[in-house]
Enzyme design. Structure first.
Site, PDB file in Angstrom:
ATOM      1  N   ASP A  34       0.935  -1.300   0.031  1.00 25.02           N
ATOM      2  CA  ASP A  34       0.162  -0.026   0.057  1.00 25.02           C
ATOM      3  C   ASP A  34       0.915   1.156   0.070  1.00 25.02           C
ATOM      4  O   ASP A  34       1.691   1.344   0.789  1.00 25.02           O
ATOM      5  CB  ASP A  34      -0.740  -0.026   1.195  1.00 25.02           C
ATOM      6  CG  ASP A  34      -1.981   0.831   1.154  1.00 25.02           C
ATOM      7  OD1 ASP A  34      -3.271   0.394   1.067  1.00 25.02           O
ATOM      8  OD2 ASP A  34      -1.788   2.121   0.993  1.00 25.02           O
ATOM      9  N   ALA A  83      -6.460   1.531  -5.557  1.00 32.50           N
ATOM     10  CA  ALA A  83      -7.137   2.398  -6.401  1.00 32.50           C
ATOM     11  C   ALA A  83      -7.387   3.628  -5.830  1.00 32.50           C
ATOM     12  O   ALA A  83      -7.535   3.845  -4.527  1.00 32.50           O
ATOM     13  CB  ALA A  83      -8.542   1.780  -6.878  1.00 32.50           C
ATOM     14  N   THR A 125     -15.758  -2.388  -9.950  1.00 32.60           N
ATOM     15  CA  THR A 125     -16.884  -1.799  -9.595  1.00 32.60           C
ATOM     16  C   THR A 125     -18.080  -1.981 -10.671  1.00 32.60           C
ATOM     17  O   THR A 125     -17.821  -2.140 -11.849  1.00 32.60           O
ATOM     18  CB  THR A 125     -16.831  -0.377  -9.304  1.00 32.60           C
ATOM     19  OG1 THR A 125     -18.027   0.440  -9.278  1.00 32.60           O
ATOM     20  CG2 THR A 125     -15.921   0.390 -10.442  1.00 32.60           C
ATOM     21  N   ASP A 126     -19.286  -1.765 -10.182  1.00 31.45           N
ATOM     22  CA  ASP A 126     -20.471  -1.828 -10.923  1.00 31.45           C
ATOM     23  C   ASP A 126     -20.591  -0.740 -11.760  1.00 31.45           C
ATOM     24  O   ASP A 126     -21.403  -0.259 -12.888  1.00 31.45           O
ATOM     25  CB  ASP A 126     -21.954  -2.100 -10.333  1.00 31.45           C
ATOM     26  CG  ASP A 126     -22.034  -0.803  -8.955  1.00 31.45           C
ATOM     27  OD1 ASP A 126     -21.164   0.056  -8.916  1.00 31.45           O
ATOM     28  OD2 ASP A 126     -23.329  -0.914  -8.576  1.00 31.45           O
ATOM     29  N   GLU A 127     -19.933   0.450 -11.418  1.00 29.96           N
ATOM     30  CA  GLU A 127     -19.752   1.886 -12.075  1.00 29.96           C
ATOM     31  C   GLU A 127     -19.404   1.820 -13.464  1.00 29.96           C
ATOM     32  O   GLU A 127     -19.495   2.683 -14.384  1.00 29.96           O
ATOM     33  CB  GLU A 127     -18.975   2.919 -11.296  1.00 29.96           C
ATOM     34  CG  GLU A 127     -19.752   2.980  -9.677  1.00 29.96           C
ATOM     35  CD  GLU A 127     -19.260   4.109  -8.901  1.00 29.96           C
ATOM     36  OE1 GLU A 127     -18.866   5.121  -9.704  1.00 29.96           O
ATOM     37  OE2 GLU A 127     -19.341   4.242  -7.679  1.00 29.96           O
ATOM     38  N   TYR A 150     -13.359   8.181 -12.687  1.00 33.62           N
ATOM     39  CA  TYR A 150     -13.222   7.056 -11.852  1.00 33.62           C
ATOM     40  C   TYR A 150     -13.611   5.837 -12.628  1.00 33.62           C
ATOM     41  O   TYR A 150     -12.758   4.990 -12.841  1.00 33.62           O
ATOM     42  CB  TYR A 150     -13.653   7.336 -10.589  1.00 33.62           C
ATOM     43  CG  TYR A 150     -14.039   6.142  -9.974  1.00 33.62           C
ATOM     44  CD1 TYR A 150     -12.849   5.239  -9.427  1.00 33.62           C
ATOM     45  CD2 TYR A 150     -15.325   5.355  -9.652  1.00 33.62           C
ATOM     46  CE1 TYR A 150     -13.087   4.054  -8.598  1.00 33.62           C
ATOM     47  CE2 TYR A 150     -15.301   4.390  -8.922  1.00 33.62           C
ATOM     48  CZ  TYR A 150     -14.070   3.565  -8.403  1.00 33.62           C
ATOM     49  OH  TYR A 150     -14.584   2.433  -7.849  1.00 33.62           O
ATOM     50  N   HIS A 276     -23.695  13.116 -12.829  1.00 30.88           N
ATOM     51  CA  HIS A 276     -24.162  12.132 -11.980  1.00 30.88           C
ATOM     52  C   HIS A 276     -24.793  10.891 -12.443  1.00 30.88           C
ATOM     53  O   HIS A 276     -25.978  11.217 -12.908  1.00 30.88           O
ATOM     54  CB  HIS A 276     -24.653  12.860 -11.003  1.00 30.88           C
ATOM     55  CG  HIS A 276     -24.968  12.274  -9.589  1.00 30.88           C
ATOM     56  ND1 HIS A 276     -25.338  12.971  -8.496  1.00 30.88           N
ATOM     57  CD2 HIS A 276     -24.621  11.098  -8.885  1.00 30.88           C
ATOM     58  CE1 HIS A 276     -25.611  12.316  -7.524  1.00 30.88           C
ATOM     59  NE2 HIS A 276     -25.146  11.141  -7.621  1.00 30.88           N
TER      60      HIS A 276
END
Ligand code: NAD
Ligand code: TYD
Length: 336
Positions: A34, A83, A125-127, A150, A276
């Site tokens: 990290d 990330a 991610t689902d994004e 992102y 958004h």
């Protein structure tokens, strides 16, 4: 006896995963690489200091020498959590997102090949699927349509992982999860930001009309899903995880206000986030069918425990709300 390289293990989900894996698999060791960015916090794993199967290495996943140094500690598998993870920060400056999320993933994939790891897991991610209308769910077949810097950087990383799997035969799986909540989440994301502000009777900034929908999953359910994808997932496959708990931001905010006994006058409607995404919702039938996974936590109990954790850990929160944090919030919302 796996030795898992967990990258980003000092962040929210990574720290929960490290604690979960070491507690549930007595044969597993963890090397945590990290960079300790603003979101990385050694305090998140302070309880593991001196643990015989845990090693912390400070290093950056975009730096080949750092990654190779960590790999040389007997690593057999890689799970990439590291990330830049906050959409609003990616709107202010996308540079660190491309650097860590895309280039960092490429460096890790090269190291995974060089050191011939057994399995590589990309925590995504689902994004990456973009935004849904009022109905429908994201499946693993939904085309990628990322809308924020992102999610675009995460989608790019997913594609690199799949290309390495296809081209080089690397055993790789990608997981895509909905919005997590739970202990150790950095108080820039909705739930910990609002809980920590409400505990101080500060107003909470609801973007736009507050009618955006997110699907909330407890972080431990996500960790169990990542573990299942690592152990049982087929190479080249994507697995979605979700909590089956869709809520508008306004409904969630009112739930938090009620849980803390605060007045709705603490809601402050602020300018909407640019671009958004309106609604995320996950179909996780594939993970249920092929991995034998299902979310176990109820939102009511999970949220109650999470609120209690933030109430009990005011020193953890206080240490984070430092100069850098306050400067970010001044840039984000102005002073109010
Ligand atoms: P986080 O921001 O809390 O933690 C990120 C961690 O990565 C920090 O410890 C940070 O120090 C470390 N890091 C950042 N850049 C690094 C670099 N260049 N080299 C090494 N370490 C670096 O993030 P999180 O919420 O725990 O998310 C973890 C992963 O899960 C991310 O990949 C994110 O995209 C994904 N994800 C998050 C959510 C969510 O709701 N939080 C949902 C789905 C997927
Ligand atoms: P966030 O926790 O940033 O997660 P994501 O953008 O990855 O879904 O935000 C969750 C939702 O809450 C999202 O629709 C944006 C909204 N939001 C607010 O309304 N106010 C805030 O201060 C924050 C941080 C988020």
């Amino acid at each position: 006896m796996p030795t898992v390289l967990v990258t980003g293990g000092c962040g929210f989900i990574g720290s929960n995963f490290v604690r979960h894996l070491l507690a549930t698999d007595p044969g597993a060791s963890v090397v945590n690489l990290d960079a300790l960015t603003y979101a990385g916090n050694l305090a998140n794993l302070a309880d593991l200091t001196g643990h015989p199967r845990y090693t912390f290495v400070k290093g950056d996943i975009t730096n080949r020498d750092d990654v190779r140094g960590a790999m040389r500690r007997g690593v057999t598998d890689v799970i990439n959590f590291a990330a830049e993870s906050h959409v609003d920060r990616s709107i202010q400056d996308s540079g660190p997102f491309v650097r860590t999320n895309v280039i960092g993933t490429q460096v890790l994939l090269d190291a995974a090949r060089e050191f011939k790891v057994a399995k590589y897991v990309q925590v995504s991610t689902d994004e990456v699927y973009g935004s849904l209308g009022a109905t429908g769910l994201f499946t693993e077949e939904t085309p990628l349509h990322p809308n924020s810097p992102y999610s675009a950087s995460k989608a790019a990383a997913d594609l690199l992982v799949m290309a390495y799997q296809h081209t080089f035969g690397l055993h790789a799986v990608v997981t895509r999860c909905s919005n997590n909540y739970g202990p150790y989440q950095f108080p820039e994301k909705l739930i910990p930001l609002f809980v920590t502000r409400l505990l101080n009777d500060e107003k909470v900034p609801v973007y736009g009309d507050g009618q955006q929908v997110r699907d909330w999953i407890h972080v431990l359910d996500h960790c169990r899903g990542i573990e299942a994808a690592w152990r049982k997932g087929a190479s080249g496959e994507v697995y979605n995880f979700g909590g089956k708990c869709e809520l508008t931001n306004l409904a969630l905010t009112k739930t938090l206000l009620a849980a803390l006994g605060k007045s709705e006058s603490l809601i402050e409607y602020v300018k909407d986030r640019p671009g958004h995404d309106r609604r995320y919702a996950i179909d996780c039938a594939k993970a249920e069918r092929e991995l034998g996974w299902a979310p176990q936590e109820t939102f009511a109990a999970g949220l109650r425990d999470t609120i209690a954790w933030y109430q009990a850990n005011t020193a953890w929160v206080g240490a984070i709300k430092n100069k850098e944090y306050l400067a970010y919030y001044e840039k984000q919302y102005g002073t109010h």
